[in-house]
Design an enzyme around this catalytic site. Structure first.
Site, PDB file in Angstrom:
ATOM      1  N   ASP A   5      48.027  76.822 -61.101  1.00 55.43           N
ATOM      2  CA  ASP A   5      45.824  77.008 -60.919  1.00 55.43           C
ATOM      3  C   ASP A   5      45.341  75.654 -62.522  1.00 55.43           C
ATOM      4  O   ASP A   5      44.848  74.538 -62.612  1.00 55.43           O
ATOM      5  CB  ASP A   5      45.418  77.658 -60.782  1.00 55.43           C
ATOM      6  CG  ASP A   5      44.221  77.747 -60.748  1.00 55.43           C
ATOM      7  OD1 ASP A   5      43.798  76.166 -59.357  1.00 55.43           O
ATOM      8  OD2 ASP A   5      42.744  78.257 -60.854  1.00 55.43           O
ATOM      9  N   LYS A  49      50.052  72.658 -53.721  1.00 52.29           N
ATOM     10  CA  LYS A  49      51.206  72.589 -55.090  1.00 52.29           C
ATOM     11  C   LYS A  49      51.452  73.549 -55.646  1.00 52.29           C
ATOM     12  O   LYS A  49      53.010  73.804 -55.500  1.00 52.29           O
ATOM     13  CB  LYS A  49      49.837  72.591 -56.139  1.00 52.29           C
ATOM     14  CG  LYS A  49      48.943  70.604 -55.855  1.00 52.29           C
ATOM     15  CD  LYS A  49      47.900  70.590 -57.474  1.00 52.29           C
ATOM     16  CE  LYS A  49      46.837  71.090 -57.275  1.00 52.29           C
ATOM     17  NZ  LYS A  49      46.226  72.009 -55.608  1.00 52.29           N
ATOM     18  N   ARG A 107      58.920  52.333 -50.607  1.00 51.72           N
ATOM     19  CA  ARG A 107      60.351  52.915 -50.626  1.00 51.72           C
ATOM     20  C   ARG A 107      60.927  52.777 -51.734  1.00 51.72           C
ATOM     21  O   ARG A 107      62.409  52.950 -51.428  1.00 51.72           O
ATOM     22  CB  ARG A 107      60.108  52.131 -49.398  1.00 51.72           C
ATOM     23  CG  ARG A 107      59.559  52.388 -48.394  1.00 51.72           C
ATOM     24  CD  ARG A 107      58.894  51.791 -46.951  1.00 51.72           C
ATOM     25  NE  ARG A 107      60.139  52.468 -46.941  1.00 51.72           N
ATOM     26  CZ  ARG A 107      60.302  51.874 -45.023  1.00 51.72           C
ATOM     27  NH1 ARG A 107      59.917  51.413 -44.377  1.00 51.72           N
ATOM     28  NH2 ARG A 107      61.339  52.943 -44.302  1.00 51.72           N
ATOM     29  N   HIS A 127      43.894  71.257 -63.782  1.00 55.52           N
ATOM     30  CA  HIS A 127      43.589  71.530 -61.920  1.00 55.52           C
ATOM     31  C   HIS A 127      44.656  70.839 -61.665  1.00 55.52           C
ATOM     32  O   HIS A 127      44.938  69.768 -61.334  1.00 55.52           O
ATOM     33  CB  HIS A 127      42.537  71.722 -61.387  1.00 55.52           C
ATOM     34  CG  HIS A 127      42.863  72.451 -60.247  1.00 55.52           C
ATOM     35  ND1 HIS A 127      42.978  73.986 -59.815  1.00 55.52           N
ATOM     36  CD2 HIS A 127      43.427  72.043 -58.817  1.00 55.52           C
ATOM     37  CE1 HIS A 127      43.448  74.410 -58.519  1.00 55.52           C
ATOM     38  NE2 HIS A 127      43.442  72.716 -58.073  1.00 55.52           N
TER      39      HIS A 127
END
Length: 317
Positions: free
Chosen positions: A183, A165, A249, A144
């Site tokens: 999907d 998404k 970061r 998925h």
């Protein structure tokens, strides 16, 4: 247990445009499960120990001449009688060589298709068939996710249902990138380093947008905004923003996700209002491409900081 995949000899004939000299044999029922091919050298001399009978058998100029000059007809019939008794998938004569009549008859007797390829060289034909078979017989999985082509980088967007998404993919398409699948993504392991993603036929070119429904990307944005398949170079995992989480970061260390035994670079991207996820994904794809070219922005930045600290320390001494 790992699932085994196969293609039929009919698929091979149609894909490579082969001439079938034994049309009475039902090639739909003959399965090819080994992506490699075999040129029966020592087998033509009668030695069948360690014979790779599950592979497609290939005859080029050398084998063709050997059959004609090294044995009598009766000896050749005996050898092919033994070879075809192993139930090989098929025997292909390359370079438009025409099979000897007794070989065709032996093929009919044992239900082994005898085929001819019209390519100029045997090696080119072998390489093309092996390449095709490795893709068709590759281990695969359906997940998925959403797969998009961003500046030539295959970006697999993952995350919980409803995280955004499809919306991120739609924005990327609007910015000129290409959709491969929404999907559900079907992923094949075509080599130890390469994963290729495609879309199921039923959902190809479609995107589901909550609140709107299904849209056809090809019709809405044009054929240049869709793609049938794409290698997977980068994974973007979207997750809900957690203020207590420690997000990367600097990006000095690469993190990976394993799919079908292959490791793919993965970034966890926190989602919150005001963050333009599409631009972040676009930047991640470009950065990944730069790293492949030997340019690592995070490492360069770290080196500059380290050099600056060392200079300040030497001045203070």
């Amino acid at each position: 247990m790992e699932q085994e995949y196969s293609v039929t000899v009919t698929d091979l004939i149609n894909k490579m445009n082969l001439v079938n000299h034994t049309p009475e044999i039902d090639t739909d029922k003959i399965l090819i499960k080994d992506p490699n091919m075999n040129r029966p050298a020592v087998q033509l001399a009668g030695f069948f120990e360690h014979f790779d009978a599950a592979r497609i058998q290939i005859c080029g100029n050398v084998e063709y001449a050997y059959i004609a000059n090294m044995h009598t007809r009766e000896e050749n019939i005996e050898i092919f009688d033994k070879m075809f008794g192993y139930k090989i998938p098929c025997l292909i004569f390359c370079r438009n060589l025409q099979p000897y009549d007794f070989i065709i008859e032996e093929g009919k007797k044992y239900g082994v298709p005898i085929l001819t390829d019209k390519s100029d060289t045997t090696s080119d034909f072998v390489h093309e068939v092996v390449r095709w078979l490795h893709v068709e017989l590759a281990p695969r999985i359906s997940i998925h996710a959403v797969l998009v082509d961003v500046y030539g980088e295959g970006v697999l967007i993952m995350g919980d249902s409803g995280i955004g998404k499809s919306e991120a993919a739609l924005e990327l398409i609007h910015r000129g990138h290409r959709l491969v699948s929404d999907d559900v993504v079907e992923i094949k392991k075509v080599s130890a380093e390469t994963l290729v993603g495609t879309s199921p036929d039923i959902t190809r070119h479609y995107i589901e947008l909550r609140g709107i429904g299904i849209i056809n990307v090809k019709q809405m944005f044009g054929v240049e905004c869709v793609k049938l398949s794409q290698s997977i170079d980068l994974i973007i995992n979207l997750e809900e923003w957690d203020k207590d989480a420690n997000y990367d970061r600097m990006g000095l260390e690469d993190h990976y996700t394993e799919i079908l035994g292959n490791k793919v670079i993965c970034h966890n991207i926190p989602v919150r209002p005001g963050r333009n996820i599409a631009i972040i994904i676009e930047s991640a794809a470009v950065n990944n491409r730069q790293k492949k070219m030997g340019e690592n922005a995070a490492q360069e930045f770290y080196n500059k900081i380290t050099e600056n600290i060392q200079k300040n320390m030497s001045r203070s001494q």
